[in-house]
Design a protein around this motif. Structure first.
Motif, PDB file in Angstrom:
ATOM      1  N   LEU A   1       0.808  -1.219   0.000  1.00  0.00           N
ATOM      2  CA  LEU A   1       0.000   0.000   0.000  1.00  0.00           C
ATOM      3  C   LEU A   1       0.839   1.265   0.000  1.00  0.00           C
ATOM      4  CD1 LEU A   1      -1.977  -2.246   1.490  1.00  0.00           C
ATOM      5  CD2 LEU A   1      -3.367  -0.224   1.838  1.00  0.00           C
ATOM      6  N   LEU A   2       1.782   1.360   0.937  1.00  0.00           N
ATOM      7  CA  LEU A   2       2.524   2.609   1.083  1.00  0.00           C
ATOM      8  C   LEU A   2       3.603   2.769   0.023  1.00  0.00           C
ATOM      9  CD1 LEU A   2       2.709   5.121   2.906  1.00  0.00           C
ATOM     10  CD2 LEU A   2       4.450   3.910   4.233  1.00  0.00           C
ATOM     11  N   GLY A   3       4.262   1.663  -0.341  1.00  0.00           N
ATOM     12  CA  GLY A   3       5.317   1.736  -1.337  1.00  0.00           C
ATOM     13  C   GLY A   3       6.674   2.080  -0.758  1.00  0.00           C
ATOM     14  N   MET A   4       6.947   1.636   0.487  1.00  0.00           N
ATOM     15  CA  MET A   4       8.254   1.840   1.110  1.00  0.00           C
ATOM     16  C   MET A   4       8.920   0.492   1.350  1.00  0.00           C
ATOM     17  SD  MET A   4       7.735   4.965   3.841  1.00  0.00           S
ATOM     18  CE  MET A   4       9.406   4.736   4.477  1.00  0.00           C
TER      19      MET A   4
ATOM     20  N   PRO B   1       5.472   7.421 -11.176  1.00  0.00           N
ATOM     21  CA  PRO B   1       4.386   7.028 -10.270  1.00  0.00           C
ATOM     22  C   PRO B   1       4.288   5.510 -10.122  1.00  0.00           C
ATOM     23  CG  PRO B   1       3.639   8.686 -11.834  1.00  0.00           C
ATOM     24  CD  PRO B   1       4.992   8.246 -12.294  1.00  0.00           C
ATOM     25  N   ARG B   2       3.866   5.063  -8.913  1.00  0.00           N
ATOM     26  CA  ARG B   2       3.742   3.628  -8.646  1.00  0.00           C
ATOM     27  C   ARG B   2       2.327   3.221  -8.237  1.00  0.00           C
ATOM     28  NH1 ARG B   2       8.699   2.659  -4.416  1.00  0.00           N
ATOM     29  NH2 ARG B   2      10.356   3.792  -5.520  1.00  0.00           N
ATOM     30  N   ASP B   3       1.403   4.143  -8.201  1.00  0.00           N
ATOM     31  CA  ASP B   3       0.037   3.847  -7.766  1.00  0.00           C
ATOM     32  C   ASP B   3       0.016   3.308  -6.341  1.00  0.00           C
ATOM     33  OD1 ASP B   3      -2.745   3.661  -7.937  1.00  0.00           O
ATOM     34  OD2 ASP B   3      -2.662   1.568  -8.594  1.00  0.00           O
ATOM     35  N   ASP B   4       0.659   4.017  -5.418  1.00  0.00           N
ATOM     36  CA  ASP B   4       0.618   3.639  -4.012  1.00  0.00           C
ATOM     37  C   ASP B   4       0.226   4.862  -3.189  1.00  0.00           C
ATOM     38  OD1 ASP B   4       2.952   5.211  -3.785  1.00  0.00           O
ATOM     39  OD2 ASP B   4       4.237   3.472  -4.126  1.00  0.00           O
ATOM     40  N   MET B   5       0.214   4.709  -1.859  1.00  0.00           N
ATOM     41  CA  MET B   5      -0.298   5.772  -1.007  1.00  0.00           C
ATOM     42  C   MET B   5       0.550   7.040  -1.070  1.00  0.00           C
ATOM     43  SD  MET B   5      -3.043   4.506   0.187  1.00  0.00           S
ATOM     44  CE  MET B   5      -3.424   5.853   1.276  1.00  0.00           C
ATOM     45  N   ILE B   6       1.853   6.915  -1.197  1.00  0.00           N
ATOM     46  CA  ILE B   6       2.685   8.114  -1.297  1.00  0.00           C
ATOM     47  C   ILE B   6       2.356   8.875  -2.576  1.00  0.00           C
ATOM     48  CG2 ILE B   6       5.050   8.951  -1.609  1.00  0.00           C
ATOM     49  CD1 ILE B   6       5.979   6.859   0.356  1.00  0.00           C
ATOM     50  N   ASP B   7       2.169   8.153  -3.678  1.00  0.00           N
ATOM     51  CA  ASP B   7       1.782   8.817  -4.924  1.00  0.00           C
ATOM     52  C   ASP B   7       0.419   9.490  -4.798  1.00  0.00           C
ATOM     53  OD1 ASP B   7       4.025   8.349  -6.414  1.00  0.00           O
ATOM     54  OD2 ASP B   7       3.290   6.498  -7.310  1.00  0.00           O
ATOM     55  N   VAL B   8      -0.505   8.831  -4.097  1.00  0.00           N
ATOM     56  CA  VAL B   8      -1.830   9.416  -3.896  1.00  0.00           C
ATOM     57  C   VAL B   8      -1.714  10.753  -3.174  1.00  0.00           C
ATOM     58  CG1 VAL B   8      -4.016   9.147  -2.653  1.00  0.00           C
ATOM     59  CG2 VAL B   8      -3.079   7.239  -3.939  1.00  0.00           C
ATOM     60  N   LEU B   9      -0.908  10.787  -2.117  1.00  0.00           N
ATOM     61  CA  LEU B   9      -0.743  12.025  -1.353  1.00  0.00           C
ATOM     62  C   LEU B   9      -0.048  13.104  -2.181  1.00  0.00           C
ATOM     63  CD1 LEU B   9       0.305  10.481   2.079  1.00  0.00           C
ATOM     64  CD2 LEU B   9      -1.832  11.683   1.595  1.00  0.00           C
ATOM     65  N   LEU B  10       0.949  12.712  -2.961  1.00  0.00           N
ATOM     66  CA  LEU B  10       1.677  13.694  -3.773  1.00  0.00           C
ATOM     67  C   LEU B  10       0.803  14.304  -4.867  1.00  0.00           C
ATOM     68  CD1 LEU B  10       5.147  11.930  -4.143  1.00  0.00           C
ATOM     69  CD2 LEU B  10       4.731  14.137  -3.038  1.00  0.00           C
ATOM     70  N   SER B  11      -0.133  13.525  -5.383  1.00  0.00           N
ATOM     71  CA  SER B  11      -0.967  14.024  -6.482  1.00  0.00           C
ATOM     72  C   SER B  11      -2.326  14.541  -6.020  1.00  0.00           C
ATOM     73  CB  SER B  11      -1.177  12.909  -7.517  1.00  0.00           C
ATOM     74  OG  SER B  11      -1.846  11.805  -6.939  1.00  0.00           O
TER      75      SER B  11
ATOM     76  N   ASN C   1       1.140  13.221   6.718  1.00  0.00           N
ATOM     77  CA  ASN C   1       0.111  12.195   6.568  1.00  0.00           C
ATOM     78  C   ASN C   1       0.711  10.838   6.217  1.00  0.00           C
ATOM     79  OD1 ASN C   1      -2.865  13.251   6.770  1.00  0.00           O
ATOM     80  ND2 ASN C   1      -1.660  14.905   5.855  1.00  0.00           N
ATOM     81  N   ALA C   2       1.830  10.831   5.518  1.00  0.00           N
ATOM     82  CA  ALA C   2       2.543   9.566   5.311  1.00  0.00           C
ATOM     83  C   ALA C   2       3.010   9.016   6.657  1.00  0.00           C
ATOM     84  CB  ALA C   2       3.729   9.773   4.375  1.00  0.00           C
ATOM     85  N   MET C   3       3.480   9.902   7.535  1.00  0.00           N
ATOM     86  CA  MET C   3       3.918   9.487   8.865  1.00  0.00           C
ATOM     87  C   MET C   3       2.743   8.943   9.671  1.00  0.00           C
ATOM     88  SD  MET C   3       6.346  11.562  11.538  1.00  0.00           S
ATOM     89  CE  MET C   3       5.183  12.755  12.162  1.00  0.00           C
TER      90      MET C   3
END
Length: 405
Positions: A155-158, A205-215, A231-233
């Motif tokens: 989900l997060l992509g980390m 882009p990877r279609d994960d939660m970090i990308d969602v927040l960035l876009s 919000n990622a934190m």
């Protein structure tokens, strides 16, 4: 001399060393609920005020507060706001909160979570494989690593290698011995996420939660970079600790109640209800703050603007007025409107994921090591901080079995 149950109930301090005994803590909650719908604390956390805070301890009042965002705002007190590095979805009120949440909701939909079942089972099996051939192991390792691996990887992509560091920083930030240690850990976690998000801005882009927040855009404007990091934190903290705490309790409970363990194996259809009961009974979350936005009376108590109210989910989930035999873990409990995922507009965004991780985590252990019991002479280590509480060690023995791969 340690304070008595009654003295703890008069001035609740969740960080007190006495509360590393979970049974003692619930004895205190029983007294607090018997005294009044609202207790007091001189040692609030997360959204502190110089004058302390109210603590809602009964189910009915907790639900009313969680559903009344106009009087009980998620916005922090001024003192609490100083500790935040940006707007968090959990510290916003409607309508902005609803717009923010709408951006994130699709990534936690039931259909998307259901599609992860196979991956969650495989990740859980890999953790069990570490010790399955030896006939002994620590189920807390499964409980505390599985949710983080799933969340970071799918989900997060980390990188999953970041999970142990983020768990350590989160725990220190919430329960470090000194204010300096806690603030240092918050800063360390923020910097780690800041660096990770910064690196992602230069990648496809990877279609994960970090990308969602960035876009993400709210009212036509992209989120400030600091809000993306904050919000990622928040997602990291939520994805690491809450499910892990409850799952660790479930493993300990079943390791010390073999008849209940055997019943779940014989009646697998009970598993979904058992997960809900473990979430209610384990009490992973003990306090979520709200700030009084305008004067309001509730159950004979008048709250003034600016006061802090801590909603104690764990105490509410043991309220005998709502849950018959609340002090018992009843795996087939039918009426179970627990507050493990909160209520109202801020009900847990990741509840679908948490339930699935929890259920699969139990399924795989019960299937692969059905006779597991707490290791004779070994100590299960309970650990509590100011938000989440669970077992950090659950040593078990069982009949050795083969690895899955």
């Amino acid at each position: 001399m340690s304070p008595t149950v009654e003295q703890h109930a008069e001035n609740w301090d969740l960080r007190h060393a006495d509360f590393n005994d979970p049974d003692f803590l619930y004895d205190v909650y029983t007294v607090m609920r018997g005294n009044s719908p609202f207790a007091r604390t001189d040692n609030p956390f997360l959204s502190a005020t110089p004058s302390g805070a109210w603590v809602a301890v009964r189910y009915a009042e907790c639900v009313q507060i969680l559903q009344d965002w106009e009087h009980f705002s998620s916005s922090p007190t001024p003192e609490g706001a100083e500790q935040l590095a940006g707007d968090l979805v959990i510290t916003l009120d409607p309508p902005r909160q609803q717009k923010f949440r709408k951006v994130l909701n699709p990534y936690f939909s039931p259909a998307r979570m259901k599609a992860l079942r196979h991956e969650i089972a495989a990740e859980t099996d890999d953790l069990i494989d570490v010790f399955i051939e030896s006939g002994s192991g620590d189920l807390a390792e499964v409980a505390w690593r599985q949710p983080g691996i799933v969340f970071f990887k799918y989900l997060l992509g980390m990188p999953v290698d970041d999970v142990p560091l983020c768990v350590e920083l989160t725990d220190t930030a919430l329960n470090g011995a000194t204010e300096e240690a806690r603030m240092g850990a918050w800063g360390g976690l923020y910097q780690h996420l800041h660096d990770a998000v910064t690196a992602r801005t230069a990648e496809p882009p990877r279609d994960d939660m970090i990308d969602v927040l960035l876009s993400a855009e709210i009212d036509g404007e992209k989120l400030a970079f600091g809000d993306v990091v904050s919000n990622a934190m928040l997602l990291v903290q939520a994805g690491l600790e809450t499910t892990a705490s409850a799952m660790s309790f479930a493993y300990h409970y079943l390791a010390t109640h073999p008849a209940e363990r055997d019943r779940l194996i014989a009646e697998p259809d009970l598993l979904a209800r058992a997960v809900e009961e473990f979430i209610r009974f384990a009490g992973s979350i003990h306090g979520i703050p709200r700030t009084v936005a305008k004067e309001v009376e509730l159950s004979g108590c008048t709250f003034s603007p600016g006061e802090s109210v801590i909603v104690n989910y764990a105490s509410a989930n043991r309220d005998e007025e709502q849950f018959p035999e609340a002090a018992r873990c009843i795996l087939d409990r039918r009426e179970n409107r627990h507050l493990g995922f909160g209520a109202g507009v801020h009900r847990c965004l990741g509840s679908n994921l948490a339930r699935l991780e929890f259920q699969v985590g139990l399924e795989r252990v019960l299937t692969r090591m059905p006779d597991f019991t707490l290791t004779a002479g070994a100590e299960a280590k309970f650990h509590g901080n100011s938000v989440t509480r669970g077992f950090r060690s659950v040593p078990v023995t069982f009949t050795p079995a083969a690895r899955t791969r």
